[in-house]
Design an enzyme around this catalytic site. Structure first.
Site, short mmCIF file in Angstrom:
data_model
loop_
_atom_site.label_atom_id
_atom_site.label_comp_id
_atom_site.label_asym_id
_atom_site.label_seq_id
_atom_site.Cartn_x
_atom_site.Cartn_y
_atom_site.Cartn_z
N GLU A 130 0.83 -1.22 0.00
CA GLU A 130 0.00 0.00 0.00
C GLU A 130 0.86 1.26 0.00
O GLU A 130 0.49 2.28 -0.55
CB GLU A 130 -0.92 0.04 1.23
N THR A 183 -5.96 6.85 -4.79
CA THR A 183 -6.04 6.92 -3.32
C THR A 183 -5.17 8.07 -2.79
O THR A 183 -5.58 8.80 -1.89
CB THR A 183 -5.58 5.57 -2.72
N1 HSE Z 1 -8.47 4.02 4.24
C1 HSE Z 1 -7.93 4.29 2.95
C2 HSE Z 1 -8.47 5.61 2.46
C3 HSE Z 1 -8.32 3.21 2.02
O1 HSE Z 1 -9.67 5.83 2.57
O2 HSE Z 1 -7.68 6.44 2.00
C4 HSE Z 1 -7.87 3.44 0.61
O3 HSE Z 1 -7.98 2.28 -0.13
#
Ligand code: HSE
Length: 309
Positions: A130, A183
């Site tokens: 990630e 993201t």
């Molecule tokens: N918790 C993260 C966000 C997940 O909302 O940025 C992204 O996949």
């Protein structure tokens, strides 16, 4: 020991309304497939990625490569792997595309190495993927993808993940508009400050949601599926969000919010019939737009990455 390992890595919904960066669950029906085998070259070779040929195959830039490297570094191994990825989850979908590749990769590599790590320990390595994808280590997709069910990330340093089995009759409907939201960009949009009154409501909802899941109390789950902090800031990125949410709640969903960083939107429902009604409601709203979309109806999956052969 197997020479080849084939895995299915499920999609996932993170944040789950009130649990930004600390809550997620796995869904069935959509996911990536990966085949890993050992090689004698002391390096990772990622074949061109089926489905999304533009994704990087250089291991240091690929989420699967980064996750496996984190595992190998911890183990002190320079084992090489050949990696095939059949991607079904579109990158930038909000349903854990990068986590699926990272989680599938570490589960398969661990299997080929004779299982030196437990599933729970593998979450940390999957989470390193990630970082490559979004610049930030968050485990709310990686944990449920590796472990299945709902996962709470109680703490990040050190990582402390708690898994909860999903209530039997809990269904999920996800609409995935075919636009991409990165993201990283959706995170940069968020204010780093939280108003105390909103935080108090959010804490109440997180506690209520977890209690509701433990007690299979669908009404409590529904009351707790509220996000007072992130949804307001991000919903501008998602076409038709307000209309979708209104229609879905009217059709009987327990609650509805953005899946991960979007553009996907999820709803939780009690039972398959309600889930089908909610899917029709989503369809009705989105069919009026020119944006292509997919809708997935599935039970919340208590399985994480599955080893197929
Ligand atoms: N918790 C993260 C966000 C997940 O909302 O940025 C992204 O996949």
């Amino acid at each position: 020991m197997n020479k080849n390992v084939k895995v299915f890595a499920p999609a996932s919904v993170s944040n789950v309304g009130c649990g930004f960066d600390i809550l997620g669950f796995a869904i069935d029906g959509i996911g990536d497939e990966m085949i890993l085998s050992k090689n004698d070259l002391n390096k990772m070779i990622i074949k061109p990625i089926e489905g999304y040929e533009n994704l990087p195959t250089e291991p240091s830039k690929n989420v699967a490569g980064v996750a496996i490297q984190a595992l190998l570094d911890d183990l002190g191994s320079n084992q090489g792997f050949d990696i095939e990825i059949k991607k079904h989850i579109k990158p930038g979908s909000g349903i854990g595309s990068s986590s699926a590749s990272a989680a599938g990769a570490v589960v398969a590599a661990n299997e080929l190495l004779g299982k030196p790590y437990s599933r729970k320990e593998l979450v940390y390595f999957a989470m390193q993927g990630e970082v490559a994808a979004s610049g930030d280590a968050h485990a709310d997709n990686a944990a449920p993808t590796v472990l299945g069910g709902f996962c709470i990330v109680r703490a990040y340093d050190p990582l402390d993940v708690i898994q909860i089995e999903s209530p039997k009759n809990l269904w999920c409907v996800v609409i995935h508009p075919q636009i991409e939201i990165k993201t990283k960009e959706a995170r940069e949009l968020l204010s780093p400050k939280v108003d105390l009154k909103k935080a108090i409501r959010q804490w109440g909802n997180v506690a209520g949601l977890i209690s509701g899941l433990h007690q299979s109390d669908y009404n409590l789950i529904g009351r707790s599926l509220e996000d007072h902090i992130v949804e307001q800031q991000r919903k501008v990125l998602i076409p038709e969000f307000n209309n979708l949410k209104q229609a879905v709640l009217k059709a009987g969903a327990l609650g509805c919010s953005i899946s991960g960083s979007g553009p996907s939107v999820f709803a939780l429902c009690e039972g398959e019939d309600k889930a089908k009604a909610v899917s029709s409601a989503m369809d009705k709203v989105f069919s009026k737009t020119t944006i292509p979309y997919f809708i997935y109806v599935s039970q919340v999956s208590n399985n994480g990455v599955r080893i197929l052969e």
